[in-house]
Design a protein around this motif. Structure first.
Motif, PDB file in Angstrom:
ATOM      1  N   GLN A 179       0.846  -1.215   0.010  1.00  0.00           N
ATOM      2  CA  GLN A 179       0.129   0.065   0.102  1.00  0.00           C
ATOM      3  C   GLN A 179       0.930   1.345  -0.012  1.00  0.00           C
ATOM      4  O   GLN A 179       0.558   2.309  -0.600  1.00  0.00           O
ATOM      5  CB  GLN A 179      -0.729   0.095   1.122  1.00  0.00           C
ATOM      6  N   ALA A 180       2.054   1.076   0.577  1.00  0.00           N
ATOM      7  CA  ALA A 180       2.931   2.184   0.815  1.00  0.00           C
ATOM      8  C   ALA A 180       3.509   2.750  -0.675  1.00  0.00           C
ATOM      9  O   ALA A 180       3.791   3.757  -0.940  1.00  0.00           O
ATOM     10  CB  ALA A 180       3.812   2.144   1.853  1.00  0.00           C
ATOM     11  N   SER A 181       3.606   1.814  -1.425  1.00  0.00           N
ATOM     12  CA  SER A 181       4.322   1.940  -2.627  1.00  0.00           C
ATOM     13  C   SER A 181       3.135   2.614  -3.795  1.00  0.00           C
ATOM     14  O   SER A 181       3.554   2.813  -5.045  1.00  0.00           O
ATOM     15  CB  SER A 181       4.803   0.572  -3.158  1.00  0.00           C
ATOM     16  N   ASN A 182       2.061   2.532  -3.339  1.00  0.00           N
ATOM     17  CA  ASN A 182       0.791   3.183  -4.254  1.00  0.00           C
ATOM     18  C   ASN A 182       0.652   4.537  -3.691  1.00  0.00           C
ATOM     19  O   ASN A 182      -0.165   4.938  -2.821  1.00  0.00           O
ATOM     20  CB  ASN A 182      -0.453   2.274  -3.991  1.00  0.00           C
ATOM     21  N   LEU A 227      -4.282   6.589   2.587  1.00  0.00           N
ATOM     22  CA  LEU A 227      -3.344   6.365   3.805  1.00  0.00           C
ATOM     23  C   LEU A 227      -1.778   6.420   3.595  1.00  0.00           C
ATOM     24  O   LEU A 227      -1.043   6.855   4.688  1.00  0.00           O
ATOM     25  CB  LEU A 227      -3.643   4.648   4.227  1.00  0.00           C
ATOM     26  N   ALA A 228      -1.566   5.920   2.521  1.00  0.00           N
ATOM     27  CA  ALA A 228       0.004   6.285   2.375  1.00  0.00           C
ATOM     28  C   ALA A 228       0.695   7.628   2.252  1.00  0.00           C
ATOM     29  O   ALA A 228       1.606   7.943   2.567  1.00  0.00           O
ATOM     30  CB  ALA A 228       0.508   5.659   0.954  1.00  0.00           C
ATOM     31  N   ARG A 229      -0.251   8.673   2.199  1.00  0.00           N
ATOM     32  CA  ARG A 229       0.002  10.110   2.220  1.00  0.00           C
ATOM     33  C   ARG A 229       0.100  10.456   3.652  1.00  0.00           C
ATOM     34  O   ARG A 229       0.722  11.470   3.872  1.00  0.00           O
ATOM     35  CB  ARG A 229      -0.938  10.907   1.170  1.00  0.00           C
ATOM     36  N   MET A 230      -0.791  10.050   4.678  1.00  0.00           N
ATOM     37  CA  MET A 230      -0.775  10.053   5.920  1.00  0.00           C
ATOM     38  C   MET A 230       0.129   9.657   6.676  1.00  0.00           C
ATOM     39  O   MET A 230       0.777  10.114   7.740  1.00  0.00           O
ATOM     40  CB  MET A 230      -2.305  10.012   6.239  1.00  0.00           C
ATOM     41  N   PHE A 231       0.230   8.134   6.648  1.00  0.00           N
ATOM     42  CA  PHE A 231       1.094   7.195   7.523  1.00  0.00           C
ATOM     43  C   PHE A 231       2.224   6.861   6.844  1.00  0.00           C
ATOM     44  O   PHE A 231       2.206   6.479   5.684  1.00  0.00           O
ATOM     45  CB  PHE A 231       0.115   6.004   7.977  1.00  0.00           C
ATOM     46  N   GLY A 282       0.046  14.491  11.160  1.00  0.00           N
ATOM     47  CA  GLY A 282      -0.966  14.400  12.068  1.00  0.00           C
ATOM     48  C   GLY A 282      -0.383  15.060  13.579  1.00  0.00           C
ATOM     49  O   GLY A 282      -1.105  15.678  14.333  1.00  0.00           O
ATOM     50  N   HIS A 283       0.826  14.424  13.795  1.00  0.00           N
ATOM     51  CA  HIS A 283       1.646  14.785  15.135  1.00  0.00           C
ATOM     52  C   HIS A 283       1.697  16.318  15.187  1.00  0.00           C
ATOM     53  O   HIS A 283       1.737  16.899  16.067  1.00  0.00           O
ATOM     54  CB  HIS A 283       2.959  14.094  15.249  1.00  0.00           C
TER      55      HIS A 283
END
Length: 658
Positions: free
Chosen positions: A326-329, A334-338, A430-431
């Protein structure tokens, strides 16, 4: 006696039964496997051969022709036969393969039942089974059972198998194994209907009865069975699909065989074949039952009749692979946030090793033991390790008539800091936003939430649960209060007063205040609150912050004023503490007889709510069981937790009434 050499080749040893006994049998000795004398089977096992007829006991290969031996004196032949018979008579039966050895050590999930008949016997004598069979409880559920019978849900097994669930379970005469054998293709296999799940049940003398049932024409017609069969290793493997050609069930297959007194079943043919090979070879390669993991679990869950073992070291990498994909997509939100590529490491999941739960039902109690082990306490695991040091406290203000009470070591400031670190690493954006809002909030109000509020909380947490006494409380509801010790009660109270004024909660229309036993109870009462909703109250007394429903807060204040008996003075609590180790970091008690009454109230309340939404199909129940009926079987539930550098461990015990 030594026989003269002969020119004919030696006959191989006859194959023996590989019926698997339970892991342990505390009330009965192990059953010796019955030797089976049959034509020799060539080793290694050969490829399967399709068949179309019903199972027949026949060898896979025609035995080789044996050259007749030269003539010998009758006396020599007789002495040789007698010697062989004597050796067979005194030779011990070979050890059967334990169920735990039929799967490899790296199996992600393994469930083992020691003895199904013994577990059923103990279960029938347990409080839950006795409650279910109580005449008042049966009358309560009678309308629901009638609805199920009318819809056919209750009779499905009877219609298709000719037996209900209890009768089918009676075929089992030993232990059982249920295992997920491979985590790497778990998800895709689930979609294709070939999830790598293996089930093995020891049938013993009832194997022939079950096999006759499953091979019967009546069963095959009722289930509209589509079956293919083949021979493998002296056994017959059946591949079954149910419901006929047009059924959705027909896309999913079940492969099964009954061999040497045990039933093997799986959606995967290879798993059934592999289990047969393992049973005859004395175990799988690197068997789970001989691993250090298994031995540690058995030691922790001593005498468990059922055991659940999860190999988290094989499960977490699968999750990590999915997250990295998912991170590679770049199109994934979610990949842009986490930081999905490193999320398992950030959360500390890559340090997890095993989760184990063991269950045991004895004559006077039933218990469940749990353990979660890890290589190091990082990420979320820090939350398990930040509790204060030393044993749990026993404050006198926990009321003896509580439905439940908890005392545990809990360092809330350390938990808060650990969560912020996780958010910083997992979601930097987010932090940053969270810190910005907290800084602005602190500046506008003139306080420091971390220092003046969270940082003042102590190293313990206490919880009580009570039956509601507030007018208008919903049936089935439970009053609850949380109690935190305070390092500085004045600073904490001043900070709360500042927060109330800054947020507008000091208005009498929103939050009322009243004196009670030397303390001020503040109660949140919004004007739009529905009439049956429980209120939220808090008070500060004796350097403790108490927050919860109003009657639960009052109970704590009564205990602090020594106006009620303490839970620690109850005789059954005193007795239970004798079994709690001195290094326990948490303790809980639940009054099950009283809690059972609330459960039945909650069932009726949920049914009434469902009927209001769907009046065309109402759910009805009989008269609610009386307190006397529910109290006949139940004692209390006592639990405690321990912790060391490699894991956290728990035990919960339900006491029976006899």
């Amino acid at each position: 006696m030594q026989n003269p050499p002969t020119p004919n080749p030696p006959m191989p040893n006859p194959p023996t039964s590989h019926h698997c006994p339970p892991m342990s049998a505390p009330e009965a000795g192990p059953r010796a496997p019955t030797p089976v004398i049959s034509p020799p089977v060539a080793q290694p096992l050969i490829a399967p051969q399709p068949i179309t007829s019903s199972p027949v006991a026949q060898p896979l290969i025609t035995p080789p022709l044996i050259t007749p031996p030269p003539r010998r004196p009758i006396g020599a032949l007789l002495s040789t036969a007698l010697a062989a018979a004597a050796l067979l008579a005194i030779a011990p039966a070979p050890a059967a393969t334990p169920l735990a050895n039929l799967v490899a050590e790296d199996a992600p999930v393994v469930i083992l039942v020691d003895s199904i008949p013994d577990l059923i016997k103990k279960w029938n004598a347990s409080p839950l089974a006795k409650t279910w069979n109580d005449p008042e409880v049966r009358e309560f559920f009678a309308p629901l059972k009638a609805d199920m019978k009318a819809s056919g849900a209750e009779d499905w097994l009877k219609q298709h198998f000719g037996h209900d669930a209890g009768e089918l379970l009676s075929f089992a005469r030993g232990g059982a194994l249920l295992a997920v054998t491979d985590a790497s293709n778990w998800w895709m296999a689930a979609l294709s209907g070939t999830i790598p799940v293996l089930a093995v049940v020891e049938l013993g003398d009832d194997a022939a009865k079950l096999e006759e049932l499953l091979n019967s024409k009546a069963f095959q017609e009722k289930t509209r069975l589509l079956r293919e069969s083949e021979r493998y290793a002296g056994a017959t493997l059946h591949t079954d699909r149910y419901g006929g050609e047009e059924s959705r069930l027909a896309r999913h297959r079940l492969v099964w065989t009954i061999s040497e007194g045990s039933l093997y079943a799986s959606p995967s043919r290879d798993l059934v074949a592999g289990a047969l090979d393992a049973a005859r070879a004395g175990g799988a390669t690197n068997p789970f039952g001989k691993s250090e993991r298994y031995l540690r679990m058995k030691e922790r869950a001593r005498d468990a009749q059922a055991l659940l073992a999860m190999n988290l070291k094989t499960i977490v990498p699968v999750l990590d692979t999915l997250l990295k994909a998912q991170a590679s997509n770049p199109s994934t939100q979610l990949a842009r946030m986490f930081d999905l590529a490193n999320l398992t490491s950030i959360l500390g999941l890559d340090a997890l090793e095993d989760f184990c739960a063991g269950a045991r039902i004895a004559d006077d109690w039933s218990e469940v033991t749990t353990s979660l082990t890890y290589a190091k306490a990082d990420g979320l695991l820090r939350l398990l390790a930040v509790a204060g040091e030393g044993p749990f406290a026993q404050p006198g203000f926990l009321a003896a008539d509580s439905l439940g009470a908890v005392s545990m070591r809990f360092n809330f400031p350390a938990v808060y800091d650990a969560l912020l670190e996780i958010i910083r690493a997992a979601c930097p954006l987010g932090h940053t936003m969270l810190e910005s809002h907290l800084a602005a909030f602190n500046q506008n109000i003139g306080i420091d939430l971390r220092r003046d509020l969270i940082g003042v909380l102590g190293d313990d947490l206490f919880v009580i649960q009570r039956k509601p006494t507030e007018p208008g409380a919903s049936p089935g509801a439970i009053d609850t209060a949380f109690v935190f010790p305070l390092k500085d009660g004045r600073l904490f109270e001043a900070t709360l007063d500042t927060l109330r004024k800054a947020t507008g909660l000091d208005s009498a229309r929103v939050m009322s205040a009243r004196e009670y036993l030397g303390a001020t109870i503040h109660t949140l009462e919004p004007a739009a609150r529905p009439g049956k909703q429980l209120t939220l109250s808090y008070a500060i007394q004796n350097r403790h912050f108490i927050i919860g429903t109003v009657s639960a807060v009052e109970s704590i204040l009564q205990g602090m004023a020594d106006r009620q008996d303490s839970i620690w003075r109850k005789p059954d609590i005193i007795d239970s503490l004798a079994d709690v180790p001195g290094d326990a970091i948490g303790y809980s008690f639940t009054d099950m007889p009283k809690l059972m009454e609330i459960y039945f109230e909650a069932i009726v309340e949920a049914a009434n709510a469902a009927n209001a939404r769907n009046p065309e199909k109402p759910r009805t129940f009989g008269p609610k069981p009386t307190a006397a009926a529910l109290e006949k079987y139940w004692g209390g539930i006592v639990g405690y937790n321990q912790r060391d550098a490699t894991g956290v461990y728990g035990k919960n015990r339900v006491y029976h009434k006899r």
